[in-house]
Motif scaffolding. Structure first.
Motif, mmCIF file in Angstrom:
data_model
loop_
_atom_site.group_PDB
_atom_site.id
_atom_site.type_symbol
_atom_site.label_atom_id
_atom_site.label_comp_id
_atom_site.label_asym_id
_atom_site.label_seq_id
_atom_site.Cartn_x
_atom_site.Cartn_y
_atom_site.Cartn_z
ATOM 1 N N SER A 78 -13.516 0.914 -3.199
ATOM 2 C CA SER A 78 -14.226 1.849 -2.332
ATOM 3 C C SER A 78 -14.114 3.283 -2.831
ATOM 4 C CB SER A 78 -13.689 1.741 -0.904
ATOM 5 O OG SER A 78 -12.287 1.992 -0.867
ATOM 6 N N TYR A 104 0.862 -1.189 0.000
ATOM 7 C CA TYR A 104 0.000 0.000 0.000
ATOM 8 C C TYR A 104 0.896 1.236 0.000
ATOM 9 C CZ TYR A 104 0.919 -0.701 5.015
ATOM 10 O OH TYR A 104 1.515 -0.927 6.227
ATOM 11 N N ILE A 116 -9.258 -2.525 3.599
ATOM 12 C CA ILE A 116 -10.069 -1.349 3.334
ATOM 13 C C ILE A 116 -9.558 -0.103 4.050
ATOM 14 C CG2 ILE A 116 -11.736 -1.632 5.214
ATOM 15 C CD1 ILE A 116 -13.930 -1.041 3.028
ATOM 16 N N ASP A 117 -8.758 -0.266 5.109
ATOM 17 C CA ASP A 117 -8.243 0.879 5.856
ATOM 18 C C ASP A 117 -6.796 1.222 5.502
ATOM 19 O OD1 ASP A 117 -10.655 1.187 7.326
ATOM 20 O OD2 ASP A 117 -10.042 -0.462 8.645
ATOM 21 N N HIS A 128 -9.590 -2.028 -2.749
ATOM 22 C CA HIS A 128 -10.484 -1.033 -2.157
ATOM 23 C C HIS A 128 -10.178 0.342 -2.752
ATOM 24 C CE1 HIS A 128 -12.257 -3.899 0.602
ATOM 25 N NE2 HIS A 128 -11.035 -4.351 0.855
ATOM 26 N N GLN A 129 -9.286 1.113 -2.161
ATOM 27 C CA GLN A 129 -8.979 2.425 -2.721
ATOM 28 C C GLN A 129 -7.969 2.277 -3.851
ATOM 29 O OE1 GLN A 129 -7.984 5.441 0.142
ATOM 30 N NE2 GLN A 129 -7.548 6.992 -1.404
ATOM 31 N N ARG A 137 -17.668 0.167 -0.098
ATOM 32 C CA ARG A 137 -18.167 1.100 0.911
ATOM 33 C C ARG A 137 -18.623 2.362 0.189
ATOM 34 N NH1 ARG A 137 -12.667 3.140 4.037
ATOM 35 N NH2 ARG A 137 -12.114 4.779 2.560
ATOM 36 N N GLY A 169 -5.651 2.630 2.793
ATOM 37 C CA GLY A 169 -5.455 3.752 1.875
ATOM 38 C C GLY A 169 -5.201 3.244 0.470
#
Length: 343
Positions: free
Chosen positions: A194, A108, A147-148, A172-173, A215, A150
């Protein structure tokens, strides 16, 4: 010799065999029904192929090719950061089964490299496409950072032209990224994310794909160059969300750069799509330059009367500008044949 046979349409076959030292390295591209082709390399996590690592198989491909090098990937999870280098044009990957042939990593943007620097957004990808004329079928490209985490890309595409069919892109992002001046055709595929999970400045045609929101957030963050005719075109796509996502909580897009271009043509949109449709990224001037449009959206999320005033509802004549032929037809590598099946 262990072989996996791909039946293409009715007659042609792609035979993926674990090769002996005597096996020819020549490729035989399929051009018409009745021809067969042997995979140039087989990757198998269980050791029944030529390689257990996809990167090793790619590294073994000759440089500067002008014909396709076919790599067949058996079912398995391959955790490695994979790069198709600029010197490896014409790489064609075929997985044994989409959901079971998984290329994955968990980098990430803010993660530290061994030298102490951060990977950054573009460097966080699990899979990098730098070579031209790249094709992938029946493969999952995944980033499991969470998901957290970034920004955490599943794929980063900088090669000029590429095509994907029956693939999954999971993250996710910032799941799916392609750079300025590149072209992609994405058919019958699944993309989840997301925030800004399809982003960049490419010309991309998404044909009969499913876009799944994980999300509340934004589906696209296009950065289309001002002088580029097309950005993202979504054709007959389905926009869905995980069950816990609330109604009217996901925007179709926001402009990463002022001249973003995103078009949805006859797409089905579930209730998670924001009634306003589009966001200006907090910059009113973007409303003057971004081109956001729809044609015949359907579903609970197709709240046409409530869309922002600076977006467009296309007429039939206007929508004809955004056909497959106009946007991407001769700008992407073609698939071997239709209806690939595995036996």
């Amino acid at each position: 010799m262990l072989c996996s046979i791909l039946l293409i349409a009715i007659y042609p076959t792609l035979i993926a065999c674990s090769k002996s030292a005597e096996t020819s390295d020549e490729t035989t591209p399929i051009e018409e029904e009745g021809k067969t082709i042997k995979a140039d390399a087989v990757v198998a996590a269980d050791g029944t192929g030529d390689f257990t690592s996809l990167q090793d198989a790619i590294n073994a491909a000759p440089n500067n090719r002008t014909e396709y090098y076919y790599i067949y990937i058996k079912k398995g999870t391959y955790k490695e950061v994979i790069t198709i280098p600029q010197t490896k044009d014409y790489i064609y990957l075929i997985g044994e089964e989409t959901a079971m042939t998984v290329l994955t990593y968990d980098n990430y943007a803010s993660r530290r490299k061994p030298d102490g620097s951060e990977y950054g957004t573009s460097g966080s990808a699990s899979f990098f496409v730098q070579g031209n004329h790249f094709v992938a079928e029946k493969i999952t490209f995944e980033n499991t950072a969470g998901i957290d985490a970034g920004q955490a890309l599943a794929i980063n595409i900088s090669g000029a032209r590429s095509s994907f069919r029956n693939c999954r892109f999971l993250g996710h992002q910032d799941t799916w990224y392609a750079g300025n001046g590149t072209y992609q055709y994405v058919k019958d595929s699944f993309i989840e994310g997301s925030v800004d999970f399809i982003f960049g400045g490419s010309t991309a045609f998404f044909d009969h794909c499913q876009l799944e929101s994980t999300r509340n957030g934004y589906i696209t963050a296009a950065s289309t160059p001002e002088d580029q005719t097309y950005g993202y075109v979504f054709h007959h796509c389905t926009l869905t969300a995980r069950p816990e996502i609330t109604s009217s909580s996901v925007y179709l897009g926001r402009p990463w750069r002022p001249n973003a271009k995103v078009i949805f043509i006859e797409c089905a949109m579930d209730k998670h799509i924001q009634q306003a449709g589009w966001h200006n990224w907090g910059k009113p001037d973007n409303e003057k330059t971004a081109f956001y449009a729809e044609y015949k959206s359907t579903g609970a999320g197709a709240s046409i009367d409530n869309r922002v005033s600076w977006s467009h509802q296309l007429t039939m004549e206007e929508a004809k500008r955004f056909t497959y032929e106009n946007v991407i037809g001769d700008q992407h590598p073609k698939f071997v044949m239709e209806k690939i099946q595995i036996n």
